[in-house]
Design a protein around this motif. Sequence first.
Motif, PDB file in Angstrom:
ATOM      1  N   LYS A  80       0.838  -1.208   0.000  1.00 20.67           N
ATOM      2  CA  LYS A  80       0.000   0.000   0.000  1.00 20.67           C
ATOM      3  C   LYS A  80       0.870   1.253   0.000  1.00 20.67           C
ATOM      4  O   LYS A  80       1.913   1.306   0.656  1.00 20.67           O
ATOM      5  CB  LYS A  80      -0.886   0.016   1.247  1.00 20.67           C
ATOM      6  N   PRO A  81       0.424   2.312  -0.696  1.00 20.70           N
ATOM      7  CA  PRO A  81       1.176   3.576  -0.692  1.00 20.70           C
ATOM      8  C   PRO A  81       0.963   4.338   0.620  1.00 20.70           C
ATOM      9  O   PRO A  81       0.035   4.046   1.376  1.00 20.70           O
ATOM     10  CB  PRO A  81       0.569   4.346  -1.873  1.00 20.70           C
ATOM     11  N   VAL A  82       1.811   5.319   0.873  1.00 22.68           N
ATOM     12  CA  VAL A  82       1.705   6.125   2.091  1.00 22.68           C
ATOM     13  C   VAL A  82       0.329   6.772   2.205  1.00 22.68           C
ATOM     14  O   VAL A  82      -0.243   6.848   3.292  1.00 22.68           O
ATOM     15  CB  VAL A  82       2.814   7.201   2.111  1.00 22.68           C
ATOM     16  N   SER A  83      -0.221   7.239   1.110  1.00 24.21           N
ATOM     17  CA  SER A  83      -1.530   7.906   1.140  1.00 24.21           C
ATOM     18  C   SER A  83      -2.621   6.992   1.697  1.00 24.21           C
ATOM     19  O   SER A  83      -3.545   7.461   2.359  1.00 24.21           O
ATOM     20  CB  SER A  83      -1.907   8.401  -0.253  1.00 24.21           C
ATOM     21  N   PHE A  84      -2.532   5.702   1.450  1.00 26.11           N
ATOM     22  CA  PHE A  84      -3.504   4.750   1.995  1.00 26.11           C
ATOM     23  C   PHE A  84      -3.475   4.768   3.520  1.00 26.11           C
ATOM     24  O   PHE A  84      -4.512   4.837   4.184  1.00 26.11           O
ATOM     25  CB  PHE A  84      -3.213   3.339   1.476  1.00 26.11           C
ATOM     26  N   PHE A  85      -2.265   4.729   4.094  1.00 30.97           N
ATOM     27  CA  PHE A  85      -2.138   4.706   5.545  1.00 30.97           C
ATOM     28  C   PHE A  85      -2.472   6.051   6.174  1.00 30.97           C
ATOM     29  O   PHE A  85      -3.019   6.113   7.269  1.00 30.97           O
ATOM     30  CB  PHE A  85      -0.740   4.254   5.951  1.00 30.97           C
ATOM     31  N   GLN A  86      -2.155   7.146   5.479  1.00 29.54           N
ATOM     32  CA  GLN A  86      -2.515   8.470   5.993  1.00 29.54           C
ATOM     33  C   GLN A  86      -4.024   8.586   6.132  1.00 29.54           C
ATOM     34  O   GLN A  86      -4.518   9.107   7.123  1.00 29.54           O
ATOM     35  CB  GLN A  86      -1.989   9.562   5.070  1.00 29.54           C
ATOM     36  N   GLU A  87      -4.740   8.117   5.149  1.00 29.16           N
ATOM     37  CA  GLU A  87      -6.203   8.181   5.191  1.00 29.16           C
ATOM     38  C   GLU A  87      -6.777   7.193   6.209  1.00 29.16           C
ATOM     39  O   GLU A  87      -7.692   7.521   6.956  1.00 29.16           O
ATOM     40  CB  GLU A  87      -6.782   7.884   3.796  1.00 29.16           C
ATOM     41  N   LYS A  88      -6.228   6.008   6.257  1.00 34.34           N
ATOM     42  CA  LYS A  88      -6.758   4.963   7.142  1.00 34.34           C
ATOM     43  C   LYS A  88      -6.577   5.313   8.616  1.00 34.34           C
ATOM     44  O   LYS A  88      -7.485   5.129   9.416  1.00 34.34           O
ATOM     45  CB  LYS A  88      -6.070   3.630   6.842  1.00 34.34           C
ATOM     46  N   TYR A  89      -5.407   5.842   8.997  1.00 34.17           N
ATOM     47  CA  TYR A  89      -5.110   6.072  10.405  1.00 34.17           C
ATOM     48  C   TYR A  89      -5.217   7.520  10.857  1.00 34.17           C
ATOM     49  O   TYR A  89      -5.063   7.808  12.036  1.00 34.17           O
ATOM     50  CB  TYR A  89      -3.722   5.508  10.739  1.00 34.17           C
ATOM     51  N   LYS A  90      -5.462   8.438   9.940  1.00 28.60           N
ATOM     52  CA  LYS A  90      -5.694   9.851  10.273  1.00 28.60           C
ATOM     53  C   LYS A  90      -4.601  10.430  11.178  1.00 28.60           C
ATOM     54  O   LYS A  90      -4.871  11.082  12.172  1.00 28.60           O
ATOM     55  CB  LYS A  90      -7.054  10.018  10.959  1.00 28.60           C
ATOM     56  N   VAL A  91      -3.359  10.170  10.833  1.00 27.97           N
ATOM     57  CA  VAL A  91      -2.232  10.690  11.608  1.00 27.97           C
ATOM     58  C   VAL A  91      -2.140  12.186  11.375  1.00 27.97           C
ATOM     59  O   VAL A  91      -2.193  12.647  10.239  1.00 27.97           O
ATOM     60  CB  VAL A  91      -0.925   9.980  11.204  1.00 27.97           C
ATOM     61  N   LYS A  92      -1.999  12.946  12.459  1.00 26.46           N
ATOM     62  CA  LYS A  92      -2.010  14.403  12.354  1.00 26.46           C
ATOM     63  C   LYS A  92      -0.883  14.970  11.519  1.00 26.46           C
ATOM     64  O   LYS A  92      -1.098  15.739  10.601  1.00 26.46           O
ATOM     65  CB  LYS A  92      -1.950  15.033  13.747  1.00 26.46           C
ATOM     66  N   HIS A  93       0.345  14.616  11.838  1.00 24.02           N
ATOM     67  CA  HIS A  93       1.486  15.245  11.172  1.00 24.02           C
ATOM     68  C   HIS A  93       2.424  14.229  10.588  1.00 24.02           C
ATOM     69  O   HIS A  93       3.449  13.900  11.171  1.00 24.02           O
ATOM     70  CB  HIS A  93       2.244  16.164  12.129  1.00 24.02           C
ATOM     71  N   GLY A  94       2.061  13.719   9.449  1.00 19.71           N
ATOM     72  CA  GLY A  94       2.999  12.923   8.689  1.00 19.71           C
ATOM     73  C   GLY A  94       2.944  11.428   8.914  1.00 19.71           C
ATOM     74  O   GLY A  94       2.362  10.925   9.851  1.00 19.71           O
ATOM     75  N   PHE A  95       3.534  10.799   7.971  1.00 19.80           N
ATOM     76  CA  PHE A  95       3.627   9.363   7.948  1.00 19.80           C
ATOM     77  C   PHE A  95       4.937   9.049   7.272  1.00 19.80           C
ATOM     78  O   PHE A  95       5.164   9.467   6.155  1.00 19.80           O
ATOM     79  CB  PHE A  95       2.458   8.787   7.151  1.00 19.80           C
ATOM     80  N   LEU A  96       5.820   8.354   7.939  1.00 17.27           N
ATOM     81  CA  LEU A  96       7.165   8.175   7.425  1.00 17.27           C
ATOM     82  C   LEU A  96       7.498   6.700   7.271  1.00 17.27           C
ATOM     83  O   LEU A  96       7.057   5.878   8.065  1.00 17.27           O
ATOM     84  CB  LEU A  96       8.175   8.799   8.396  1.00 17.27           C
ATOM     85  N   TYR A  97       8.290   6.399   6.246  1.00 21.89           N
ATOM     86  CA  TYR A  97       8.851   5.052   6.129  1.00 21.89           C
ATOM     87  C   TYR A  97      10.131   5.005   6.923  1.00 21.89           C
ATOM     88  O   TYR A  97      10.890   5.948   6.939  1.00 21.89           O
ATOM     89  CB  TYR A  97       9.130   4.693   4.672  1.00 21.89           C
TER      90      TYR A  97
END
Length: 76
Positions: A58-75
Motif C-alpha cells: 500500500k502507498p503512504v496515502s492509503f495509511f494516511q487516510e486509514k489512520y488519520k495521523v495528524k502530522h505525517g507518515f514516514l517510512y
Amino acid sequence: MRHDTDHIELFRQESYFAYLFGVTEPGFFGAIDVMTANSLLFAPRLPADYAVWLGEIKPVSFFQEKYKVKHGFLYR
C-alpha cells in the motif's frame, strides 16, 4: 500445527500501541509529542517481493487516510 513448517504465525498487535494508534499491520512504530498532541507513524519499508507472497504494498496515502495521523507518515 504449532510445530509444523506450513503455517503462518498469528500476528497480534501490542495492546497499548493498538489503543493509541489503531494500527493492525505488523512492523509499525509510533511517536506522540505530548506537549503538542501530534502523532507520527513509522511504516516498514517492504521489499518488492513482499507483494508476491503477502499481497499489494500500500502507498503512504492509503495509511494516511486509514489512520488519520495528524502530522505525517514516514517510512523507516
